[in-house]
Design an enzyme around this catalytic site. Structure first.
Site, mmCIF file in Angstrom:
data_model
loop_
_atom_site.group_PDB
_atom_site.id
_atom_site.type_symbol
_atom_site.label_atom_id
_atom_site.label_comp_id
_atom_site.label_asym_id
_atom_site.label_seq_id
_atom_site.Cartn_x
_atom_site.Cartn_y
_atom_site.Cartn_z
ATOM 1 N N GLY A 139 0.921 -0.935 -0.258
ATOM 2 C CA GLY A 139 -0.152 0.063 -0.044
ATOM 3 C C GLY A 139 0.837 1.079 0.166
ATOM 4 C CG ASN A 199 0.894 1.504 4.466
ATOM 5 O OD1 ASN A 199 0.158 2.029 5.951
ATOM 6 N ND2 ASN A 199 0.543 1.599 3.279
ATOM 7 C CE1 TYR A 232 -8.648 0.454 8.285
ATOM 8 C CE2 TYR A 232 -8.781 1.234 10.772
ATOM 9 C CZ TYR A 232 -8.294 0.983 10.097
ATOM 10 O OH TYR A 232 -6.853 1.772 9.796
#
Length: 252
Positions: free
Chosen positions: A14, A87, A151
């Site tokens: 990422g 990430n 998340y």
């Protein structure tokens, strides 16, 4: 402080924008050799334009075959891996009862399973040299409510796996830690979008929820990552460190 990262071979997932790109830049400034992994060709090309010495690898970390191919491409270029930064991440859905199981599965693939698989690949190589570091980018919402349930769940799993993997591989000279950022402002992030849409509401959020009185920066996260990945953090094993300006409500 010399973090002794010169020549280290670093992979950041990422890494084409936002926090990931900032992490890649920080490692380059320390003299490391860095590759970033990302889905979007345009963003990868832009990162390469800004940081010419950067190696870019296009891949979708939610796909096992892409992860394996990308990691092998990294090894073909650098011959070994010293540091992995997991990430890649993102959120979707809403309240638990309004979110499909498919969305939970997608969140786990992107935020969690990709990190577990790449860590397995990295550890296999790091063991050959009895040295290495893995830094996982989690979130304060992996410890407490506040973000979207998809998340939160994935980041909580990442914090747990950070500890279990760290205890498993420290005997092989490999350190595993995670960072739990709070609300970080950058041009491609959700907070910037929300700030543009409703500045009064977001400024009130900052005033009420972040004791430091401002959003965090990409650089503040990146500085913590390079420290954790360095030998200066040699006695930090399996930790999850808040980088949040005091935003987290937890006391540990």
């Amino acid at each position: 402080m010399d973090l002794q990262l010169k020549g280290k071979k670093v992979l950041v997932t990422g890494g084409s924008k936002g926090i990931g790109k900032g992490i890649a830049k920080a490692f380059l400034e320390e003299g490391a050799e860095v590759a970033i992994l990302g889905r979007g060709k345009e963003a990868l090309n832009q990162a390469k334009k800004e940081m010419p010495s950067l190696k870019t690898i296009q891949a979708d970390v939610t796909l096992e075959e892409d992860r394996t191919r990308a990691f092998n491409e990294f090894l073909e270029t650098f011959s070994r891996i010293d540091i992995l930064v997991n990430n890649a991440g993102g959120s979707s859905g809403g309240k638990t009862m309004e979110t499909t199981i498919a969305q939970f599965e997608e969140a786990m693939l992107l935020n969690y399973f990709s990190a577990v698989h790449l860590s397995q690949l990295a550890v296999t190589d790091m063991k050959k040299y009895k040295n290495g570091a893995i830094v996982n980018i989690s979130s304060i919402f992996g410890r407490e409510s506040g973000g979207k349930p998809t998340y939160n769940s994935a980041k909580a799993a990442m914090i747990s796996t950070t500890k279990s993997l760290a205890d498993e591989v420290v005997k092989d000279g490999i350190r595993v830690n995670s960072i739990a950022p709070g609300s970080i402002l950058h041009p491609t992030g959700n907070w910037q979008k929300k700030l543009d849409e409703n500045p009064e509401q977001i400024n009130k959020f900052v005033e009420d929820q972040i004791p430091a009185g401002r959003f965090g920066t990409v650089e503040e996260v990146a500085n913590t990552v390079v420290f954790l990945a360095s030998e200066k953090a040699s006695w930090i094993i399996g930790a999850s460190i808040n980088v949040d300006g005091g935003q987290s409500k937890s006391n540990f």
